[in-house]
Design a protein around this motif. Structure first.
Motif, PDB file in Angstrom:
ATOM      1  N   TRP A 154      -8.923   8.439  -0.782  1.00 41.39           N
ATOM      2  CA  TRP A 154      -7.578   8.917  -1.061  1.00 41.39           C
ATOM      3  C   TRP A 154      -7.084   8.459  -2.439  1.00 41.39           C
ATOM      4  CZ3 TRP A 154      -5.056  11.023   3.480  1.00 41.39           C
ATOM      5  CH2 TRP A 154      -3.751  11.474   3.260  1.00 41.39           C
TER       6      TRP A 154
ATOM      7  N   ARG B 189      -0.776   4.256   8.728  1.00 43.81           N
ATOM      8  CA  ARG B 189      -1.729   3.254   8.235  1.00 43.81           C
ATOM      9  C   ARG B 189      -1.084   2.350   7.190  1.00 43.81           C
ATOM     10  NH1 ARG B 189      -5.474   3.727   4.019  1.00 43.81           N
ATOM     11  NH2 ARG B 189      -7.116   2.162   4.110  1.00 43.81           N
ATOM     12  N   GLN B 190      -0.292   2.928   6.292  1.00 44.65           N
ATOM     13  CA  GLN B 190       0.388   2.113   5.271  1.00 44.65           C
ATOM     14  C   GLN B 190       1.363   1.137   5.924  1.00 44.65           C
ATOM     15  OE1 GLN B 190       2.033   5.262   2.828  1.00 44.65           O
ATOM     16  NE2 GLN B 190       0.341   5.163   1.375  1.00 44.65           N
TER      17      GLN B 190
ATOM     18  N   PRO C 198      -7.421   8.349   7.084  1.00 39.28           N
ATOM     19  CA  PRO C 198      -6.432   7.887   8.057  1.00 39.28           C
ATOM     20  C   PRO C 198      -6.709   8.368   9.486  1.00 39.28           C
ATOM     21  CG  PRO C 198      -5.350   8.627   6.074  1.00 39.28           C
ATOM     22  CD  PRO C 198      -6.788   8.975   5.910  1.00 39.28           C
TER      23      PRO C 198
ATOM     24  N   ALA D 103       9.886   9.657  11.025  1.00 36.26           N
ATOM     25  CA  ALA D 103      10.571   8.640  10.225  1.00 36.26           C
ATOM     26  C   ALA D 103      11.366   9.306   9.117  1.00 36.26           C
ATOM     27  CB  ALA D 103       9.545   7.687   9.628  1.00 36.26           C
TER      28      ALA D 103
ATOM     29  N   ASP E 281       3.203  16.434   1.690  1.00 32.94           N
ATOM     30  CA  ASP E 281       2.087  15.999   2.533  1.00 32.94           C
ATOM     31  C   ASP E 281       1.126  17.116   2.922  1.00 32.94           C
ATOM     32  OD1 ASP E 281       3.252  13.186   4.586  1.00 32.94           O
ATOM     33  OD2 ASP E 281       1.813  13.312   2.927  1.00 32.94           O
TER      34      ASP E 281
ATOM     35  N   PRO F  75       9.408   5.908  20.174  1.00 33.55           N
ATOM     36  CA  PRO F  75       9.510   5.706  18.720  1.00 33.55           C
ATOM     37  C   PRO F  75      10.268   4.411  18.434  1.00 33.55           C
ATOM     38  CG  PRO F  75      10.334   7.864  19.352  1.00 33.55           C
ATOM     39  CD  PRO F  75      10.104   7.119  20.613  1.00 33.55           C
TER      40      PRO F  75
ATOM     41  N   GLN G 188      13.840   3.538   3.333  1.00 35.55           N
ATOM     42  CA  GLN G 188      14.069   4.258   4.586  1.00 35.55           C
ATOM     43  C   GLN G 188      15.552   4.566   4.758  1.00 35.55           C
ATOM     44  OE1 GLN G 188      11.887   0.652   6.288  1.00 35.55           O
ATOM     45  NE2 GLN G 188      11.823   2.136   7.932  1.00 35.55           N
TER      46      GLN G 188
ATOM     47  N   ALA H   5       0.852  -1.192   0.000  1.00 34.88           N
ATOM     48  CA  ALA H   5       0.000   0.000   0.000  1.00 34.88           C
ATOM     49  C   ALA H   5       0.885   1.239   0.000  1.00 34.88           C
ATOM     50  CB  ALA H   5      -0.918  -0.004   1.218  1.00 34.88           C
TER      51      ALA H   5
ATOM     52  N   GLN I  57      -1.635   8.656   7.374  1.00 29.62           N
ATOM     53  CA  GLN I  57      -1.725   7.706   6.253  1.00 29.62           C
ATOM     54  C   GLN I  57      -0.461   6.848   6.215  1.00 29.62           C
ATOM     55  OE1 GLN I  57      -3.483   5.838   4.407  1.00 29.62           O
ATOM     56  NE2 GLN I  57      -4.114   7.067   2.665  1.00 29.62           N
ATOM     57  N   PHE I  58       0.681   7.440   6.493  1.00 24.54           N
ATOM     58  CA  PHE I  58       1.949   6.723   6.515  1.00 24.54           C
ATOM     59  C   PHE I  58       1.927   5.645   7.598  1.00 24.54           C
ATOM     60  CE2 PHE I  58       6.090   5.812   5.478  1.00 24.54           C
ATOM     61  CZ  PHE I  58       7.042   6.104   6.452  1.00 24.54           C
TER      62      PHE I  58
ATOM     63  N   PHE J 260      -5.093  -4.759  -2.162  1.00 24.13           N
ATOM     64  CA  PHE J 260      -4.226  -3.647  -2.512  1.00 24.13           C
ATOM     65  C   PHE J 260      -4.317  -3.225  -3.955  1.00 24.13           C
ATOM     66  CE2 PHE J 260      -2.608  -3.179   1.501  1.00 24.13           C
ATOM     67  CZ  PHE J 260      -2.383  -4.423   2.044  1.00 24.13           C
TER      68      PHE J 260
ATOM     69  N   LEU K  38      -0.697  -1.623   7.409  1.00 23.91           N
ATOM     70  CA  LEU K  38      -1.221  -2.494   6.354  1.00 23.91           C
ATOM     71  C   LEU K  38      -0.150  -3.460   5.859  1.00 23.91           C
ATOM     72  CD1 LEU K  38      -3.442  -0.041   4.254  1.00 23.91           C
ATOM     73  CD2 LEU K  38      -4.217  -2.080   5.462  1.00 23.91           C
TER      74      LEU K  38
ATOM     75  N   ASP L 202      -2.668  14.527   8.170  1.00 26.92           N
ATOM     76  CA  ASP L 202      -3.305  13.398   7.489  1.00 26.92           C
ATOM     77  C   ASP L 202      -2.271  12.545   6.767  1.00 26.92           C
ATOM     78  OD1 ASP L 202      -6.269  15.297   6.570  1.00 26.92           O
ATOM     79  OD2 ASP L 202      -5.801  14.105   8.341  1.00 26.92           O
ATOM     80  N   GLY L 203      -1.263  13.198   6.185  1.00 30.41           N
ATOM     81  CA  GLY L 203      -0.208  12.471   5.473  1.00 30.41           C
ATOM     82  C   GLY L 203       0.569  11.546   6.400  1.00 30.41           C
ATOM     83  N   GLU L 204       0.878  12.059   7.601  1.00 29.02           N
ATOM     84  CA  GLU L 204       1.609  11.225   8.562  1.00 29.02           C
ATOM     85  C   GLU L 204       0.744  10.077   9.044  1.00 29.02           C
ATOM     86  OE1 GLU L 204       2.730  14.859  10.856  1.00 29.02           O
ATOM     87  OE2 GLU L 204       4.501  13.688  11.331  1.00 29.02           O
TER      88      GLU L 204
ATOM     89  N   MET M  62       9.604   2.089   8.055  1.00 25.01           N
ATOM     90  CA  MET M  62       8.364   2.843   7.870  1.00 25.01           C
ATOM     91  C   MET M  62       8.103   3.700   9.113  1.00 25.01           C
ATOM     92  SD  MET M  62       6.961   2.085   4.904  1.00 25.01           S
ATOM     93  CE  MET M  62       5.479   1.301   4.329  1.00 25.01           C
ATOM     94  N   SER M  63       6.853   3.877   9.457  1.00 25.49           N
ATOM     95  CA  SER M  63       6.543   4.764  10.566  1.00 25.49           C
ATOM     96  C   SER M  63       7.048   4.192  11.891  1.00 25.49           C
ATOM     97  CB  SER M  63       5.033   4.979  10.641  1.00 25.49           C
ATOM     98  OG  SER M  63       4.699   5.681  11.813  1.00 25.49           O
ATOM     99  N   LEU M  64       7.459   5.095  12.791  1.00 30.78           N
ATOM    100  CA  LEU M  64       7.982   4.668  14.088  1.00 30.78           C
ATOM    101  C   LEU M  64       6.932   4.794  15.176  1.00 30.78           C
ATOM    102  CD1 LEU M  64      11.420   6.468  13.734  1.00 30.78           C
ATOM    103  CD2 LEU M  64      10.930   4.067  13.351  1.00 30.78           C
ATOM    104  N   ARG M  65       5.692   4.999  14.775  1.00 33.41           N
ATOM    105  CA  ARG M  65       4.639   5.255  15.767  1.00 33.41           C
ATOM    106  C   ARG M  65       3.491   4.258  15.661  1.00 33.41           C
ATOM    107  NH1 ARG M  65       5.319  11.734  15.883  1.00 33.41           N
ATOM    108  NH2 ARG M  65       5.455  11.713  13.621  1.00 33.41           N
TER     109      ARG M  65
ATOM    110  N   ALA N 114      10.675  10.386  16.616  1.00 37.96           N
ATOM    111  CA  ALA N 114       9.331  10.028  16.179  1.00 37.96           C
ATOM    112  C   ALA N 114       9.153  10.230  14.680  1.00 37.96           C
ATOM    113  CB  ALA N 114       8.304  10.837  16.954  1.00 37.96           C
TER     114      ALA N 114
ATOM    115  N   SER O  65      -2.927  16.243   1.909  1.00 37.11           N
ATOM    116  CA  SER O  65      -1.776  15.667   1.242  1.00 37.11           C
ATOM    117  C   SER O  65      -2.037  15.506  -0.252  1.00 37.11           C
ATOM    118  CB  SER O  65      -1.483  14.302   1.871  1.00 37.11           C
ATOM    119  OG  SER O  65      -0.393  13.696   1.236  1.00 37.11           O
TER     120      SER O  65
END
Lengths: 331, 392
Positions: free
Chosen positions: A259, B169-170, B118, A124, A194, B68, A95, A19, B166-167, A311, B173, B162-164, B1-4, A122, A219
Motif C-alpha cells: 500500500w 488496521r491503522q 488489510p 466512523a 477510498d 460499534p 474524528q 500509521a 485499512q482504517f 512506522f 496499529l 479495502d479502505g475501511e 478512529m474505527s468503531l469496529r 458502525a 483505495s
C-alpha cells in the motif's frame, strides 16, 4: 543513470509516527531560513523547526484541541500546512472536526465541528484530506465523501464554510491543489477517495467539477496535481498518471509491493517521491513532452536502512530544495 | 478512529492467549512432575481451554463485542482478556498476566504489520479461530458456538471495502505503536531486531491483487498500451499466492495467525522490555488517555470488589503450580527493566487450581445482583460487556 537524490542530515522526532496516510508536512520559511516539519502521533502533532544550516533544531508538541476542550483524546487523522499568498495556516483534522492554527501552531484561529451522530454507528466519522487552493480557499475532506470549502481572509479568524462539494460517496483519503505555479492550468484541485474515484475541480465562488475519474475498487491513498496531471498512489502499490481535465490515463507504474502511503512532488524539477508499506521510498522523474503532451516517468529507488522501524514507511521524504534535488531524511 | 476494532482485537489476542496457555499447560504435563501438588493433567488442560473458549465465543459476549464502539485502551483490553482467562479454574498472578499479555500483544502486532493487505486481517482472524476450533474438537457444542461466531464475524467484515479495512488496521496499529517488547522466538527467527522493531521483508509474494513492482506502461488517448519499460524493483518479489478462503472453513493460505508455539520450548517465550525506562505501563497509559475507558475500569473495579481476585493465588486453599520447567525460572521474578544491559526475563505463569473459585464467583455474582437494585449507574462503554462476562 545519475543519482537523483542525496541524503542530508537526519532529524529525530520526539515520538513515533502514527500509521496514517500523508503523515509528514513541511513548510519552508525562506525569510527566516527555517523549515518546519510536522508528524502526527495519536492526538499530538510533533513539530520540528530546523535551520537551513543544519545547526539548530527546536521541537514542540501541539495537542489536539477541540472547541472548548483544552486537550482532546480524539485521534488526529492528518496535519498539513496550507500556504496561501497572504498567510500560512496549520490545519489539523480529527474524528471530531477541523482545527486551523497560525503557522507556528501557537494560536487556534478556527474550529469546525463535524456532525457526529448521537449514538455511535458502525461508520466512523472523521475529516481527512487537506489542500490550500488558489488565493483564499482551504479544502478539507470528510468521511462521508463531502469536501468542505473554507473561505480564508488574508488575516484574522473570520474563516467561513463557503461550500460543501458532494461528489464522492466514499471517505476522502487525500486532496491536492495544482502545484506547478502555472496560472494556465484549468484544474485547481483534485480529491481522492477510498474507492479510487478522483474528482478534478476548478475553484471559484462556486467550485466546478471538471471531471470525475472512476476508480477500480482500490483505495487511492495519496494524490498530487502537477501541470494538469493527476498523480495517484493506490493501495495495490500502483501509481497512475491521468490527464486531469480529460481523464485520459497516461501511464501506470507497478511501483510498490504494498500500500502506498504518500506521494510528493518537487514542482520545478518534476521529481516525484512515493513511499509505501513495503518500506521503500522511490524517486521518479516526470517530464512533460510538449509535442505529445505526454508524461514520461523514470524511476530510482531509495533503500531504507531502518527496515525494522515500524512506522517509518509512512513518512515521506520531502523535496525541500527543488533546484538542487536535496532532501532530508527524517526518522 | 474505527468503531469496529474490538472483535478483531479480542479474537486475535484471545487466540494467541490460548496458544500460549495450551503450550504451557502441555509442557507442565509432560514434565511428569508429580512432586508438585495439584499438577495439571490432560483433563485439567482441556477443561481450562474449554472454559475460556466457551466464554470467548458465547453468543452474548460476541454480540457485545460487535457493537460499534471506540478503540479500547490497553488497560481496558487487558482487563477483558484477563477476565476471559479467569473464567476457567486457572488463576494467573499479575506478573504472569503481564508477561502473557506482552507475548499476546507482540504476536498480534507482528501479524498486523506483516499483513500483506488489510483484507488478510480477516484471514489471520480465521487462522486463530480455526486453531481454537481444533483445540476443542471433542466438544460439538463448542464447535457450533465457534462456527456461529465466525459466521457473524465474516458477515460483519467481509463486505467492508479495502479502505475501511485499512482504517481498522491503522486504528489497531495505533494501540501497539510504542510497544517494543522483545520476544525470544521472534529474535531467534530474525523477524524482530534487538531494538524490538520488526523486520519488514522486501521479498516474497506480493499481496493478492497487487502486481510485482518493476513495470511502467504508457497509454495513448484511446487507452491502448503503446510502450512499456521495466525498472529494477529493489526487492525480490514474486507473484501473489492464491487468495485465502473467507468461508467458515477453508485454506487461509497465509501462515500469519497460526500457532507458532506448537514446536517451541519455554525458552522461546522469554520476553524483555527494550525500553530504557521502567515506564512501559506509563507509555501504554499515556498514548491513549481515553476517559471512557477509565470510567469503565473504575466500574469494573467496583463490580469485582477491587483487586481481591489476585489474592487467591496466595490463599491457602489454592495450589501454586509452576508451569515452567527449571527452578531458576521459578525464582526469576520476571523482567528487569531499566539499566542498559537488558536482562531476559522469563514468563513465569503461576497458575492456581483454585478450589475456592466457585465460591468467589458466587460472591461476585451476588454483589452484582445487589447492585442492580440500586439506582442505575451511568452506562459506560464496556460496562455491559464486563457485567455480562461475570455471568458467564
Amino acid at each position: 543513470m545519475a543519482k537523483m537524490y542525496h541524503k542530508e542530515k537526519s532529524i529525530q522526532i520526539k515520538s513515533s509516527a502514527s500509521a496514517l496516510y500523508n503523515n509528514l508536512s513541511v513548510l519552508r520559511i525562506a525569510p527566516r531560513c527555517l523549515t518546519y516539519f510536522t508528524v502526527v502521533h495519536a492526538n499530538v502533532v510533533n513539530m520540528v523547526s530546523a535551520s537551513w544550516d543544519g545547526l539548530n533544531y527546536s521541537h514542540r508538541q501541539l495537542q489536539s484541541k477541540e472547541g472548548n476542550v483544552a486537550t482532546s483524546s480524539s485521534l488526529i487523522m492528518q496535519a498539513a500546512w496550507c500556504v496561501l499568498p497572504s498567510r500560512d495556516l496549520l490545519v489539523l483534522t480529527s474524528q471530531k472536526g477541523i482545527q486551523m492554527y497560525e503557522s507556528d501552531g501557537s494560536i487556534m484561529v478556527y474550529w469546525h465541528a463535524l456532525d457526529t451522530p448521537e449514538t455511535p454507528t458502525a461508520q466512523a466519522v472523521f475529516a481527512r484530506g487537506i489542500a490550500a487552493v488558489r488565493d483564499k480557499y482551504i479544502c478539507v475532506g470528510v468521511s462521508s465523501g463531502s469536501v468542505l470549502v473554507f473561505d480564508v481572509p488574508s488575516k484574522g479568524s473570520n474563516i467561513t464554510l463557503s461550500e460543501v462539494l458532494e461528489e464522492h460517496t466514499e471517505p476522502i483519503t487525500d486532496m491536492a491543489s495544482e502545484c506547478s505555479g502555472s496560472m494556465e492550468c484549468i484544474a485547481d484541485l483534485v480529491s481522492a477517495d477510498d474507492s479510487g474515484t478522483l474528482c478534478v475541480w476548478k475553484s471559484g465562488g462556486d467550485f466546478q467539477l471538471l471531471n470525475k475519474i472512476p476508480g477500480f475498487d482500490t483505495s487511492c491513498s495519496s494524490v498530487k496535481l502537477w501541470k494538469g496531471t493527476v498523480i495517484a498512489g493506490y493501495g495495490t502499490g500502483q501509481i497512475r498518471l491521468y490527464e486531469g481535465v480529460t481523464g485520459i490515463l497516461h501511464a501506470e507504474v507497478n511501483a510498490h509491493a504494498r500500500w502506498i502511503y504518500s506521494l510528493d512532488i518537487a514542482p520545478f524539477t518534476g521529481l516525484l517521491l512515493s513511499a509505501a508499506e513495503d518500506s521503500l521510498v522511490r524517486v521518479w522523474h516526470l517530464t512533460i513532452s510538449p509535442e505529445t503532451n505526454n508524461v514520461e516517468v523514470r524511476g530510482q529507488k531509495v533503500w531504507i536502512q531502518w527496515l525494522a522501524k515500524v512506522f517509518i514507511p509512512f513518512e515521506l521524504f520531502h523535496i525541500l530544495s527543488p533546484y538542487h534535488h536535496k532532501f532530508k531524511c527524517i526518522y | 478512529m474505527s468503531l469496529r476494532t474490538l472483535p478483531l482485537l479480542v479474537l486475535n489476542m484471545g487466540g494467541e492467549m490460548l496458544y500460549i496457555l495450551d503450550q504451557r499447560l502441555r509442557a507442565q504435563h509432560e514434565t511428569d512432575d508429580k512432586t508438585q501438588r495439584g499438577g495439571w493433567s490432560e483433563d485439567d488442560r482441556k477443561r481450562v481451554l474449554n472454559d475460556i473458549v466457551r466464554s470467548m465465543f458465547s453468543k452474548a459476549f460476541m454480540e457485545e463485542l460487535m457493537k460499534p464502539q471506540g478503540l479500547y485502551s490497553q488497560r481496558a483490553l487487558r482487563c477483558v482478556l484477563t477476565r476471559l482467562a479467569h473464567t476457567s479454574i486457572m488463576r494467573l498472578n499479575p506478573a504472569s498476566m503481564d508477561r502473557l499479555y506482552d507475548l499476546m500483544m507482540m504476536a498480534f502486532k507482528y501479524q498486523l504489520l506483516l499483513c500483506p493487505r488489510p483484507r488478510d486481517l480477516l484471514l489471520i482472524t480465521c487462522n486463530h479461530v480455526d486453531a481454537v476450533r481444533d483445540m476443542v474438537k471433542d466438544s460439538p457444542c463448542l464447535i457450533n458456538q465457534i462456527n456461529d461466531a465466525q459466521r457473524q464475524i465474516l458477515e460483519m467484515y467481509t463486505p467492508l471495502s479495502d479502505g475501511e479495512l485499512q482504517f481498522i488496521r491503522q486504528t489497531l496499529l495505533s494501540l501497539f505503536q510504542d510497544v517494543h517488547v522483545r520476544v525470544s522466538i521472534f529474535l531467534k527467527e530474525k523477524i524482530q531486531n534487538p531494538d524490538g522493531r520488526f523486520v519488514l521483508p522486501t521479498s516474497g509474494p506480493v499481496p493478492h491483487g497487487s502486481d510485482v513492482p518493476g513495470l511502467i506502461r504508457w497509454f495513448n488517448s484511446r487507452g491502448r498500451e503503446v510502450r512499456r519499460r521495466e525498472f529494477p524493483s529493489g526487492g525480490c518479489y514474486c507473484s501473489s499466492l492464491r487468495e485465502g478462503s473467507f468461508d467458515v472453513a477453508g485454506d487461509r493460505v497465509t501462515r500469519l495467525g497460526t500457532n507458532m508455539y506448537c514446536t517451541t520450548s519455554s525458552e522461546d517465550t522469554r520476553t524483555s522490555d527494550s525500553s530504557k525506562n521502567t515506564c512501559k505501563t506509563k507509555q501504554q497509559a499515556s498514548v491513549h488517555p481515553n476517559p471512557l475507558a477509565k470510567e469503565e475500569l473504575n466500574l469494573l473495579a467496583k463490580l469485582m470488589g477491587g483487586m481481591e481476585v489476585w489474592n487467591l493465588a496466595s490463599a491457602d486453599g489454592g495450589v501454586k503450580v509452576n508451569l515452567f520447567l527449571s527452578e531458576q525460572e521459578e525464582d526469576d521474578g520476571g523482567i528487569s527493566s531499566g539499566g542498559d544491559e537488558p536482562a531476559f526475563g522469563v514468563i513465569n505463569i503461576q497458575a492456581t487450581q483454585d478450589h475456592q473459585v466457585n465460591t468467589e464467583l458466587t460472591r461476585i455474582a451476588e454483589e452484582l445482583l445487589v447492585q442492580q437494585d440500586q439506582p442505575e449507574l451511568p452506562s459506560n462503554k464496556g460496562d455491559d460487556l464486563l457485567a455480562m462476562m461475570d455471568e458467564l
